[in-house]
Scaffold this motif. Structure first.
Motif, PDB file in Angstrom:
ATOM      1  N   ASN A 140       0.857  -1.193   0.000  1.00  0.00           N
ATOM      2  CA  ASN A 140       0.000   0.000   0.000  1.00  0.00           C
ATOM      3  C   ASN A 140       0.889   1.239   0.000  1.00  0.00           C
ATOM      4  O   ASN A 140       1.500   1.581   1.016  1.00  0.00           O
ATOM      5  CB  ASN A 140      -0.880  -0.058   1.262  1.00  0.00           C
ATOM      6  N   ILE A 141       0.996   1.910  -1.160  1.00  0.00           N
ATOM      7  CA  ILE A 141       1.934   3.042  -1.256  1.00  0.00           C
ATOM      8  C   ILE A 141       1.221   4.392  -1.288  1.00  0.00           C
ATOM      9  O   ILE A 141       1.860   5.437  -1.256  1.00  0.00           O
ATOM     10  CB  ILE A 141       2.845   2.945  -2.501  1.00  0.00           C
ATOM     11  N   GLY A 142      -0.104   4.380  -1.378  1.00  0.00           N
ATOM     12  CA  GLY A 142      -0.821   5.651  -1.445  1.00  0.00           C
ATOM     13  C   GLY A 142      -2.307   5.400  -1.552  1.00  0.00           C
ATOM     14  O   GLY A 142      -2.778   4.294  -1.269  1.00  0.00           O
ATOM     15  N   GLN A 143      -3.020   6.403  -1.980  1.00  0.00           N
ATOM     16  CA  GLN A 143      -4.483   6.246  -2.002  1.00  0.00           C
ATOM     17  C   GLN A 143      -5.132   7.371  -2.812  1.00  0.00           C
ATOM     18  O   GLN A 143      -4.544   8.441  -2.973  1.00  0.00           O
ATOM     19  CB  GLN A 143      -5.032   6.290  -0.596  1.00  0.00           C
ATOM     20  N   ILE A 144      -6.315   7.075  -3.301  1.00  0.00           N
ATOM     21  CA  ILE A 144      -7.157   8.122  -3.879  1.00  0.00           C
ATOM     22  C   ILE A 144      -8.218   8.459  -2.839  1.00  0.00           C
ATOM     23  O   ILE A 144      -8.777   7.569  -2.190  1.00  0.00           O
ATOM     24  CB  ILE A 144      -7.771   7.707  -5.241  1.00  0.00           C
ATOM     25  N   ASP A 145      -8.432   9.756  -2.656  1.00  0.00           N
ATOM     26  CA  ASP A 145      -9.369  10.242  -1.642  1.00  0.00           C
ATOM     27  C   ASP A 145     -10.432  11.088  -2.341  1.00  0.00           C
ATOM     28  O   ASP A 145     -10.091  12.022  -3.075  1.00  0.00           O
ATOM     29  CB  ASP A 145      -8.599  11.093  -0.626  1.00  0.00           C
ATOM     30  N   ILE A 146     -11.696  10.730  -2.148  1.00  0.00           N
ATOM     31  CA  ILE A 146     -12.806  11.470  -2.764  1.00  0.00           C
ATOM     32  C   ILE A 146     -13.716  12.002  -1.663  1.00  0.00           C
ATOM     33  O   ILE A 146     -14.127  11.241  -0.776  1.00  0.00           O
ATOM     34  CB  ILE A 146     -13.680  10.572  -3.676  1.00  0.00           C
ATOM     35  N   ASP A 147     -14.038  13.279  -1.723  1.00  0.00           N
ATOM     36  CA  ASP A 147     -15.005  13.885  -0.801  1.00  0.00           C
ATOM     37  C   ASP A 147     -16.260  14.272  -1.573  1.00  0.00           C
ATOM     38  O   ASP A 147     -16.176  14.677  -2.739  1.00  0.00           O
ATOM     39  CB  ASP A 147     -14.456  15.186  -0.197  1.00  0.00           C
ATOM     40  N   SER A 148     -17.400  14.154  -0.901  1.00  0.00           N
ATOM     41  CA  SER A 148     -18.654  14.600  -1.522  1.00  0.00           C
ATOM     42  C   SER A 148     -19.417  15.525  -0.589  1.00  0.00           C
ATOM     43  O   SER A 148     -19.371  15.349   0.638  1.00  0.00           O
ATOM     44  CB  SER A 148     -19.534  13.397  -1.862  1.00  0.00           C
ATOM     45  N   HIS A 149     -20.118  16.468  -1.167  1.00  0.00           N
ATOM     46  CA  HIS A 149     -20.986  17.363  -0.389  1.00  0.00           C
ATOM     47  C   HIS A 149     -22.338  16.720  -0.106  1.00  0.00           C
ATOM     48  O   HIS A 149     -23.163  17.311   0.568  1.00  0.00           O
ATOM     49  CB  HIS A 149     -21.174  18.703  -1.116  1.00  0.00           C
ATOM     50  N   GLN A 150     -22.561  15.532  -0.684  1.00  0.00           N
ATOM     51  CA  GLN A 150     -23.811  14.795  -0.433  1.00  0.00           C
ATOM     52  C   GLN A 150     -23.567  13.692   0.595  1.00  0.00           C
ATOM     53  O   GLN A 150     -22.533  13.016   0.541  1.00  0.00           O
ATOM     54  CB  GLN A 150     -24.303  14.118  -1.715  1.00  0.00           C
ATOM     55  N   ARG A 151     -24.531  13.516   1.481  1.00  0.00           N
ATOM     56  CA  ARG A 151     -24.463  12.383   2.398  1.00  0.00           C
ATOM     57  C   ARG A 151     -24.696  11.085   1.611  1.00  0.00           C
ATOM     58  O   ARG A 151     -25.417  11.105   0.621  1.00  0.00           O
ATOM     59  CB  ARG A 151     -25.559  12.552   3.446  1.00  0.00           C
ATOM     60  N   LYS A 152     -24.070  10.001   2.024  1.00  0.00           N
ATOM     61  CA  LYS A 152     -24.241   8.688   1.380  1.00  0.00           C
ATOM     62  C   LYS A 152     -24.052   8.755  -0.124  1.00  0.00           C
ATOM     63  O   LYS A 152     -24.813   8.145  -0.885  1.00  0.00           O
ATOM     64  CB  LYS A 152     -25.651   8.148   1.651  1.00  0.00           C
ATOM     65  N   ALA A 153     -23.041   9.484  -0.563  1.00  0.00           N
ATOM     66  CA  ALA A 153     -22.874   9.683  -2.007  1.00  0.00           C
ATOM     67  C   ALA A 153     -22.354   8.432  -2.718  1.00  0.00           C
ATOM     68  O   ALA A 153     -22.657   8.206  -3.883  1.00  0.00           O
ATOM     69  CB  ALA A 153     -21.911  10.843  -2.250  1.00  0.00           C
ATOM     70  N   PHE A 154     -21.561   7.619  -1.998  1.00  0.00           N
ATOM     71  CA  PHE A 154     -20.793   6.565  -2.668  1.00  0.00           C
ATOM     72  C   PHE A 154     -21.396   5.171  -2.480  1.00  0.00           C
ATOM     73  O   PHE A 154     -22.037   4.887  -1.474  1.00  0.00           O
ATOM     74  CB  PHE A 154     -19.361   6.563  -2.135  1.00  0.00           C
ATOM     75  N   SER A 155     -21.133   4.333  -3.485  1.00  0.00           N
ATOM     76  CA  SER A 155     -21.622   2.951  -3.437  1.00  0.00           C
ATOM     77  C   SER A 155     -20.467   2.005  -3.758  1.00  0.00           C
ATOM     78  O   SER A 155     -19.353   2.442  -4.087  1.00  0.00           O
ATOM     79  CB  SER A 155     -22.738   2.749  -4.459  1.00  0.00           C
ATOM     80  N   LYS A 156     -20.781   0.712  -3.723  1.00  0.00           N
ATOM     81  CA  LYS A 156     -19.811  -0.313  -4.104  1.00  0.00           C
ATOM     82  C   LYS A 156     -19.316  -0.094  -5.539  1.00  0.00           C
ATOM     83  O   LYS A 156     -18.172  -0.421  -5.857  1.00  0.00           O
ATOM     84  CB  LYS A 156     -20.491  -1.683  -3.964  1.00  0.00           C
ATOM     85  N   LYS A 157     -20.173   0.483  -6.384  1.00  0.00           N
ATOM     86  CA  LYS A 157     -19.762   0.752  -7.777  1.00  0.00           C
ATOM     87  C   LYS A 157     -18.607   1.748  -7.821  1.00  0.00           C
ATOM     88  O   LYS A 157     -17.693   1.626  -8.630  1.00  0.00           O
ATOM     89  CB  LYS A 157     -20.939   1.296  -8.577  1.00  0.00           C
ATOM     90  N   ASP A 158     -18.670   2.768  -6.956  1.00  0.00           N
ATOM     91  CA  ASP A 158     -17.563   3.726  -6.898  1.00  0.00           C
ATOM     92  C   ASP A 158     -16.293   3.031  -6.407  1.00  0.00           C
ATOM     93  O   ASP A 158     -15.203   3.276  -6.925  1.00  0.00           O
ATOM     94  CB  ASP A 158     -17.909   4.892  -5.960  1.00  0.00           C
ATOM     95  N   GLU A 159     -16.466   2.175  -5.397  1.00  0.00           N
ATOM     96  CA  GLU A 159     -15.296   1.432  -4.880  1.00  0.00           C
ATOM     97  C   GLU A 159     -14.653   0.622  -5.997  1.00  0.00           C
ATOM     98  O   GLU A 159     -13.437   0.693  -6.201  1.00  0.00           O
ATOM     99  CB  GLU A 159     -15.717   0.469  -3.769  1.00  0.00           C
ATOM    100  N   ASP A 160     -15.471  -0.163  -6.711  1.00  0.00           N
ATOM    101  CA  ASP A 160     -14.931  -1.027  -7.775  1.00  0.00           C
ATOM    102  C   ASP A 160     -14.255  -0.186  -8.856  1.00  0.00           C
ATOM    103  O   ASP A 160     -13.192  -0.545  -9.369  1.00  0.00           O
ATOM    104  CB  ASP A 160     -16.053  -1.863  -8.412  1.00  0.00           C
ATOM    105  N   PHE A 161     -14.887   0.925  -9.202  1.00  0.00           N
ATOM    106  CA  PHE A 161     -14.337   1.830 -10.216  1.00  0.00           C
ATOM    107  C   PHE A 161     -12.970   2.362  -9.774  1.00  0.00           C
ATOM    108  O   PHE A 161     -11.994   2.324 -10.528  1.00  0.00           O
ATOM    109  CB  PHE A 161     -15.338   2.969 -10.447  1.00  0.00           C
ATOM    110  N   LEU A 162     -12.884   2.820  -8.522  1.00  0.00           N
ATOM    111  CA  LEU A 162     -11.633   3.431  -8.055  1.00  0.00           C
ATOM    112  C   LEU A 162     -10.525   2.397  -7.856  1.00  0.00           C
ATOM    113  O   LEU A 162      -9.347   2.711  -8.037  1.00  0.00           O
ATOM    114  CB  LEU A 162     -11.896   4.232  -6.774  1.00  0.00           C
TER     115      LEU A 162
END
Ligand code: SME
Length: 160
Positions: free
Chosen positions: A118-140
């Motif tokens: 594990n050398i790093g990471q992508i970090d995503i913030d959203s202004h919406q509550r519960k914005a992310f799903s498993k689809k976003d995880e798989d995509f990232l």
């Protein structure tokens, strides 16, 4: 959201040979922030040399004070230690959270592995509550896989 098109565009960015790795990763931040309406801040943190801390390489969105994040601190610092994706539906419910902006309601951090490290990471913030799903995880996960291959081929590791 057409993730397939975005993955193709990411391939194109990474195949632009006259661009530095920092430029290419910045373009990926811009692409994701511009094209996915609930991605309001997109950045890449990488391990800072031999230190137990993350350092911000590039981002798209509002400026942040958190250029350095110690391992274990915040969502990002926890992902540096657990090696697991961290999907946060409501940042207000997290004790170990570093606020970058009062507007952020949810967050998704996905680690970037080179040969299982594990050398790093992508970090995503959203202004919406519960914005992310498993689809976003798989995509990232797929985005980070492409970037890992690219970084190996460019021989630019370690980043810091
Ligand atoms: N919220 C993150 C800090 C980084 S900012 O979102 C840009 C965390 O808790 O680790």
């Amino acid at each position: 959201m057409n993730y397939e098109n975005l993955l193709t565009e990411i391939d194109q960015i990474l195949q632009t040979s006259n661009s530095s790795y920092k430029n290419s990763l910045t373009k990926i931040c811009q692409l994701l922030e511009n094209r996915i309406n609930y991605y309001d801040w997109v950045g890449f943190y990488f391990k800072n040399g031999d230190r137990k801390e993350l350092k911000l390489l590039c981002y798209e969105g509002n400026e942040t004070d958190h250029n350095i994040i110690p391992f274990g601190k915040g969502i990002c610092g926890q992902v540096a230690e657990t090696n697991q994706n961290f999907l946060v539906d409501d940042v207000a419910a997290q004790d170990n959270y570093i606020a970058c902006s009062i507007h952020v309601k949810s967050e998704l951090v996905v680690p970037l592995f080179i040969k299982n490290e594990n050398i790093g990471q992508i970090d995503i913030d959203s202004h919406q509550r519960k914005a992310f799903s498993k689809k976003d995880e798989d995509f990232l996960v797929e985005v980070n896989r492409k970037i890992a291959d690219y970084l190996i081929n460019q021989q630019v590791l370690p980043i810091f």
